[in-house]
Scaffold this motif. Structure first.
Motif, PDB file in Angstrom:
ATOM      1  N   LEU A  86      -0.429   8.577  -3.019  1.00  0.00           N
ATOM      2  CA  LEU A  86      -1.063   8.558  -1.703  1.00  0.00           C
ATOM      3  C   LEU A  86      -0.881   9.914  -1.041  1.00  0.00           C
ATOM      4  O   LEU A  86       0.205  10.495  -1.108  1.00  0.00           O
ATOM      5  CB  LEU A  86      -0.430   7.478  -0.815  1.00  0.00           C
ATOM      6  N   ALA A  87      -1.931  10.414  -0.403  1.00  0.00           N
ATOM      7  CA  ALA A  87      -1.841  11.655   0.359  1.00  0.00           C
ATOM      8  C   ALA A  87      -1.170  11.349   1.700  1.00  0.00           C
ATOM      9  O   ALA A  87      -0.956  10.185   2.050  1.00  0.00           O
ATOM     10  CB  ALA A  87      -3.232  12.230   0.585  1.00  0.00           C
ATOM     11  N   SER A  88      -0.845  12.382   2.470  1.00  0.00           N
ATOM     12  CA  SER A  88      -0.215  12.160   3.770  1.00  0.00           C
ATOM     13  C   SER A  88      -1.199  11.402   4.671  1.00  0.00           C
ATOM     14  O   SER A  88      -2.368  11.759   4.778  1.00  0.00           O
ATOM     15  CB  SER A  88       0.201  13.485   4.399  1.00  0.00           C
ATOM     16  N   GLN A  89      -0.701  10.318   5.279  1.00  0.00           N
ATOM     17  CA  GLN A  89      -1.532   9.437   6.097  1.00  0.00           C
ATOM     18  C   GLN A  89      -0.659   8.378   6.751  1.00  0.00           C
ATOM     19  O   GLN A  89       0.508   8.243   6.437  1.00  0.00           O
ATOM     20  CB  GLN A  89      -2.585   8.752   5.231  1.00  0.00           C
ATOM     21  N   LYS A  90      -1.258   7.615   7.665  1.00  0.00           N
ATOM     22  CA  LYS A  90      -0.612   6.414   8.193  1.00  0.00           C
ATOM     23  C   LYS A  90      -1.048   5.270   7.305  1.00  0.00           C
ATOM     24  O   LYS A  90      -2.225   5.144   6.993  1.00  0.00           O
ATOM     25  CB  LYS A  90      -1.040   6.140   9.632  1.00  0.00           C
ATOM     26  N   ILE A  91      -0.093   4.420   6.910  1.00  0.00           N
ATOM     27  CA  ILE A  91      -0.404   3.334   5.992  1.00  0.00           C
ATOM     28  C   ILE A  91       0.192   2.038   6.522  1.00  0.00           C
ATOM     29  O   ILE A  91       1.276   2.028   7.105  1.00  0.00           O
ATOM     30  CB  ILE A  91       0.096   3.675   4.572  1.00  0.00           C
ATOM     31  N   ASP A  92      -0.550   0.949   6.332  1.00  0.00           N
ATOM     32  CA  ASP A  92      -0.121  -0.369   6.798  1.00  0.00           C
ATOM     33  C   ASP A  92       0.805  -1.000   5.769  1.00  0.00           C
ATOM     34  O   ASP A  92       0.580  -0.903   4.567  1.00  0.00           O
ATOM     35  CB  ASP A  92      -1.343  -1.260   7.023  1.00  0.00           C
ATOM     36  N   THR A  93       1.851  -1.660   6.246  1.00  0.00           N
ATOM     37  CA  THR A  93       2.798  -2.319   5.355  1.00  0.00           C
ATOM     38  C   THR A  93       2.584  -3.827   5.400  1.00  0.00           C
ATOM     39  O   THR A  93       1.969  -4.349   6.321  1.00  0.00           O
ATOM     40  CB  THR A  93       4.249  -2.014   5.757  1.00  0.00           C
ATOM     41  N   THR A  94       3.129  -4.513   4.398  1.00  0.00           N
ATOM     42  CA  THR A  94       3.049  -5.976   4.376  1.00  0.00           C
ATOM     43  C   THR A  94       4.193  -6.600   5.152  1.00  0.00           C
ATOM     44  O   THR A  94       4.177  -7.788   5.432  1.00  0.00           O
ATOM     45  CB  THR A  94       3.104  -6.502   2.931  1.00  0.00           C
ATOM     46  N   GLY A  95       5.212  -5.800   5.468  1.00  0.00           N
ATOM     47  CA  GLY A  95       6.395  -6.313   6.146  1.00  0.00           C
ATOM     48  C   GLY A  95       7.543  -6.561   5.185  1.00  0.00           C
ATOM     49  O   GLY A  95       8.669  -6.791   5.613  1.00  0.00           O
ATOM     50  N   ASN A  96       7.293  -6.515   3.874  1.00  0.00           N
ATOM     51  CA  ASN A  96       8.354  -6.708   2.875  1.00  0.00           C
ATOM     52  C   ASN A  96       9.080  -5.397   2.629  1.00  0.00           C
ATOM     53  O   ASN A  96       8.447  -4.364   2.418  1.00  0.00           O
ATOM     54  CB  ASN A  96       7.775  -7.228   1.559  1.00  0.00           C
ATOM     55  N   ARG A  97      10.410  -5.456   2.646  1.00  0.00           N
ATOM     56  CA  ARG A  97      11.254  -4.283   2.390  1.00  0.00           C
ATOM     57  C   ARG A  97      12.440  -4.707   1.541  1.00  0.00           C
ATOM     58  O   ARG A  97      12.827  -5.864   1.550  1.00  0.00           O
ATOM     59  CB  ARG A  97      11.790  -3.704   3.697  1.00  0.00           C
ATOM     60  N   THR A  98      12.992  -3.754   0.814  1.00  0.00           N
ATOM     61  CA  THR A  98      14.230  -4.013   0.078  1.00  0.00           C
ATOM     62  C   THR A  98      15.373  -3.361   0.834  1.00  0.00           C
ATOM     63  O   THR A  98      15.154  -2.604   1.782  1.00  0.00           O
ATOM     64  CB  THR A  98      14.175  -3.432  -1.346  1.00  0.00           C
ATOM     65  N   GLY A  99      16.568  -3.615   0.403  1.00  0.00           N
ATOM     66  CA  GLY A  99      17.735  -3.007   1.039  1.00  0.00           C
ATOM     67  C   GLY A  99      17.763  -1.509   0.841  1.00  0.00           C
ATOM     68  O   GLY A  99      17.025  -0.945   0.033  1.00  0.00           O
ATOM     69  N   VAL A 100      18.630  -0.855   1.572  1.00  0.00           N
ATOM     70  CA  VAL A 100      18.758   0.598   1.498  1.00  0.00           C
ATOM     71  C   VAL A 100      19.304   0.993   0.128  1.00  0.00           C
ATOM     72  O   VAL A 100      20.293   0.443  -0.340  1.00  0.00           O
ATOM     73  CB  VAL A 100      19.678   1.112   2.624  1.00  0.00           C
ATOM     74  N   VAL A 101      18.602   1.928  -0.520  1.00  0.00           N
ATOM     75  CA  VAL A 101      19.000   2.424  -1.834  1.00  0.00           C
ATOM     76  C   VAL A 101      19.011   3.948  -1.770  1.00  0.00           C
ATOM     77  O   VAL A 101      17.973   4.567  -1.526  1.00  0.00           O
ATOM     78  CB  VAL A 101      18.005   1.957  -2.928  1.00  0.00           C
ATOM     79  N   LEU A 102      20.184   4.571  -1.963  1.00  0.00           N
ATOM     80  CA  LEU A 102      20.311   6.030  -1.963  1.00  0.00           C
ATOM     81  C   LEU A 102      19.712   6.676  -0.710  1.00  0.00           C
ATOM     82  O   LEU A 102      18.995   7.665  -0.777  1.00  0.00           O
ATOM     83  CB  LEU A 102      19.669   6.629  -3.222  1.00  0.00           C
ATOM     84  N   GLY A 103      19.957   6.114   0.443  1.00  0.00           N
ATOM     85  CA  GLY A 103      19.491   6.696   1.698  1.00  0.00           C
ATOM     86  C   GLY A 103      18.048   6.375   2.056  1.00  0.00           C
ATOM     87  O   GLY A 103      17.544   6.852   3.055  1.00  0.00           O
ATOM     88  N   GLY A 104      17.363   5.586   1.275  1.00  0.00           N
ATOM     89  CA  GLY A 104      15.984   5.197   1.575  1.00  0.00           C
ATOM     90  C   GLY A 104      15.784   3.730   1.261  1.00  0.00           C
ATOM     91  O   GLY A 104      16.734   3.005   0.951  1.00  0.00           O
ATOM     92  N   GLU A 105      14.553   3.286   1.340  1.00  0.00           N
ATOM     93  CA  GLU A 105      14.264   1.889   1.022  1.00  0.00           C
ATOM     94  C   GLU A 105      12.884   1.766   0.402  1.00  0.00           C
ATOM     95  O   GLU A 105      12.024   2.623   0.588  1.00  0.00           O
ATOM     96  CB  GLU A 105      14.368   1.013   2.272  1.00  0.00           C
ATOM     97  N   TRP A 106      12.669   0.681  -0.335  1.00  0.00           N
ATOM     98  CA  TRP A 106      11.369   0.370  -0.908  1.00  0.00           C
ATOM     99  C   TRP A 106      10.600  -0.478   0.097  1.00  0.00           C
ATOM    100  O   TRP A 106      11.120  -1.448   0.637  1.00  0.00           O
ATOM    101  CB  TRP A 106      11.529  -0.394  -2.219  1.00  0.00           C
ATOM    102  N   VAL A 107       9.337  -0.091   0.354  1.00  0.00           N
ATOM    103  CA  VAL A 107       8.488  -0.782   1.319  1.00  0.00           C
ATOM    104  C   VAL A 107       7.189  -1.172   0.618  1.00  0.00           C
ATOM    105  O   VAL A 107       6.574  -0.346  -0.057  1.00  0.00           O
ATOM    106  CB  VAL A 107       8.176   0.127   2.536  1.00  0.00           C
ATOM    107  N   GLU A 108       6.763  -2.424   0.801  1.00  0.00           N
ATOM    108  CA  GLU A 108       5.503  -2.879   0.211  1.00  0.00           C
ATOM    109  C   GLU A 108       4.365  -2.505   1.150  1.00  0.00           C
ATOM    110  O   GLU A 108       4.437  -2.761   2.358  1.00  0.00           O
ATOM    111  CB  GLU A 108       5.538  -4.383  -0.030  1.00  0.00           C
ATOM    112  N   VAL A 109       3.313  -1.902   0.596  1.00  0.00           N
ATOM    113  CA  VAL A 109       2.173  -1.432   1.393  1.00  0.00           C
ATOM    114  C   VAL A 109       0.867  -1.924   0.768  1.00  0.00           C
ATOM    115  O   VAL A 109       0.840  -2.397  -0.362  1.00  0.00           O
ATOM    116  CB  VAL A 109       2.156   0.112   1.481  1.00  0.00           C
ATOM    117  N   TYR A 110      -0.209  -1.791   1.537  1.00  0.00           N
ATOM    118  CA  TYR A 110      -1.545  -2.112   1.036  1.00  0.00           C
ATOM    119  C   TYR A 110      -2.206  -0.834   0.528  1.00  0.00           C
ATOM    120  O   TYR A 110      -2.205   0.186   1.213  1.00  0.00           O
ATOM    121  CB  TYR A 110      -2.414  -2.718   2.146  1.00  0.00           C
TER     122      TYR A 110
END
Length: 121
Positions: A86-110
């Motif tokens: 994905l290029a730089s942009q605003k993106i909508d998420t589904t609201g699903n996230r995982t726990g913090v991993v190495l200072g970041g997190e996994w986020v589910e997006v459309y």
């Protein structure tokens, strides 16, 4: 002969459009005239008192948006197979996230390929 046929076809089309235009929008009936159908086919008419969007269908808490500052890869699952970028942009998420991993997190997006996961630092 061609002119007569063209005029007849145009007249028939005009009459059928007139019958459709004069149809009753509430119950879907057409006024009775010779040679017309008494009811139109198609979906059931919508009552003018019935709400199209019901209160229980309204989203009260919209899903958060994420702004991507640089090219970001998206995956089929957290730590899964890479599907694209994905290029730089605003993106909508589904609201699903995982726990913090190495200072970041996994986020589910459309995405245009359906739902996917991105890693956000």
């Amino acid at each position: 002969m061609k002119k007569t046929l063209s005029i007849t076809a145009a007249l028939a089309l005009t009459l059928s459009l007139t019958a459709v235009a004069s149809a009753d929008p509430i119950n879907g009936t057409v006024p009775e005239t010779s040679g017309t159908v008494s009811e139109t086919s198609g979906p059931a008419p919508i009552s003018t008192t019935e709400a199209i969007i019901k209160p229980e269908e309204v989203v009260l808490v919209p899903t958060p948006m994420i702004e991507i500052a640089e090219r970001t890869y998206f995956y089929n699952a957290p730590n899964g197979e890479k599907l694209g970028a994905l290029a730089s942009q605003k993106i909508d998420t589904t609201g699903n996230r995982t726990g913090v991993v190495l200072g970041g997190e996994w986020v589910e997006v459309y995405t245009w390929l359906g739902k996917a996961w991105i890693y956000v630092a």
